[in-house]
Scaffold this motif. Structure first.
Motif, short mmCIF file in Angstrom:
data_model
loop_
_atom_site.label_atom_id
_atom_site.label_comp_id
_atom_site.label_asym_id
_atom_site.label_seq_id
_atom_site.Cartn_x
_atom_site.Cartn_y
_atom_site.Cartn_z
N UNK A 54 63.19 -13.45 -7.51
CA UNK A 54 62.37 -12.68 -8.42
C UNK A 54 62.27 -13.42 -9.74
N UNK A 55 61.12 -13.33 -10.37
CA UNK A 55 60.91 -13.86 -11.70
C UNK A 55 60.91 -12.69 -12.66
N UNK A 56 61.80 -12.71 -13.63
CA UNK A 56 61.89 -11.65 -14.62
C UNK A 56 60.94 -12.00 -15.76
N UNK A 57 59.91 -11.19 -15.91
CA UNK A 57 58.79 -11.51 -16.79
C UNK A 57 58.69 -10.56 -17.96
N UNK B 230 64.16 -12.82 -26.08
CA UNK B 230 64.13 -14.09 -25.35
C UNK B 230 65.20 -14.18 -24.27
N UNK B 231 66.42 -13.81 -24.56
CA UNK B 231 67.45 -13.81 -23.51
C UNK B 231 67.43 -12.48 -22.79
N UNK B 232 67.98 -12.46 -21.58
CA UNK B 232 67.98 -11.21 -20.83
C UNK B 232 68.75 -10.12 -21.56
N UNK C 42 59.83 -5.49 -19.42
CA UNK C 42 60.47 -6.39 -18.46
C UNK C 42 60.20 -5.89 -17.05
N UNK C 43 59.87 -6.83 -16.17
CA UNK C 43 59.67 -6.52 -14.75
C UNK C 43 60.16 -7.70 -13.93
N UNK C 44 60.66 -7.42 -12.72
CA UNK C 44 61.05 -8.46 -11.77
C UNK C 44 59.97 -8.54 -10.70
N UNK D 80 63.83 -15.33 -17.01
CA UNK D 80 64.84 -15.97 -16.16
C UNK D 80 64.49 -15.69 -14.71
N UNK D 81 65.21 -16.32 -13.81
CA UNK D 81 65.06 -16.09 -12.37
C UNK D 81 66.23 -15.26 -11.86
N UNK D 82 65.99 -14.57 -10.77
CA UNK D 82 67.06 -13.82 -10.13
C UNK D 82 67.91 -14.75 -9.27
#
Length: 263
Positions: free
Chosen positions: A91-94, A102-104, A163-165, A189-191
């Motif tokens: 998953x791409x967290x967008x 910027x950071x999760x 935020x969405x995955x 970030x990526x999952x």
């Protein structure tokens, strides 16, 4: 010639993807000398469990939480796309480009959106990433259910969520064929990695029949190089339920961290 259900409904957009899938299905059925039943009256769960099913695709999380022992895994796709390869995706967290976070960890107490509570890419993989960052079982200020990845992307673009995955295969298809859907968004970030979405058939398929269907799927890809190129699909790999046990591991990791429900 007997008629069976054959549908690929996990990736149906944009239009070139839908057209390529339809061409692929038709060629697979030709190789198997089977006719195709109309499945318009079936919902996804009804299709997955239909005794007249020949092949379809499901999400790995419901495979393990709803369908285990009730269907037969035929294989899994080996995509070669920017964010998916060698039988795995993520998953791409967008978020939006203009979001100041910027950071999760920055997204704590923000607005989340998922495509469904039974989704591996939209919920399970996101929950695994957020579990170390949650506080008292909560990460988001609120979480909405959009019903579809493409709809979640719209929520981000319209500033209805932060935020969405998004399934990386979905993202790559849209970035290539409908770039307006991901315009103005960036990857936070990526999952963790995940096996690609499994192709399934009825539970009564024999080992020989599973091999026969998978061989027909691969032969059809070789027959239709433009279809394979459009789908970014190199081959259908052998697979079993055991390959998807990792998804229950992610679920358990989140629960052990105090985050059994994404909220």
């Amino acid at each position: 010639m007997s008629d069976h259900y054959a549908e690929l409904l996990m990736y149906v957009a944009p239009e070139p993807i839908e057209q390529a899938n339809q061409q692929w299905i038709a060629r697979i059925l030709d190789h198997l000398n089977l006719g195709r039943r109309n499945a318009d009256h079936l919902d996804l769960h009804g299709l997955w469990l239909a005794p007249e099913l020949m092949v379809t695709q499901t999400c790995g999380y419901p495979l393990m939480t709803q369908l285990r022992g009730q269907v037969r895994v035929i294989g899994r796709p080996c995509y070669e796309l920017p964010h998916s390869s060698q039988g795995e995706h993520c998953s791409l967290l967008l978020t939006r480009d203009d979001n100041p976070r910027h950071t999760l960890a920055d997204f704590y107490n923000s607005r989340g959106v998922i495509n469904g509570h039974d989704s591996n890419s939209g919920m399970n993989l996101l929950r695994e990433r957020l579990a170390p960052l949650q506080r008292d079982g909560r990460f988001f200020a609120n979480v909405a259910n959009s019903g579809a990845h493409r709809e979640s992307l719209r929520w981000l673009r319209e500033d209805r969520a932060d935020l969405a995955a998004i399934d990386s295969v979905t993202y790559d298809y849209l970035a290539r064929f409908a770039p307006q859907d991901v315009a103005g968004l960036r990857i936070v970030t990526r999952s963790a990695p995940s096996p690609t979405l499994p192709y399934i058939g009825p539970v009564g398929l024999s080992d020989e029949q599973v091999v026969q269907i998978r061989q027909a799927m691969n032969q059809a890809l070789q027959d239709l190089p433009q279809v394979a190129e459009t789908l970014g699909l190199q081959a259908v790999l052998p697979a079993s339920e055991d390959d998807y046990q990792v998804l229950l591991g992610y679920e358990q990791q989140a629960a052990s961290a105090g985050y059994p429900v994404l909220q």
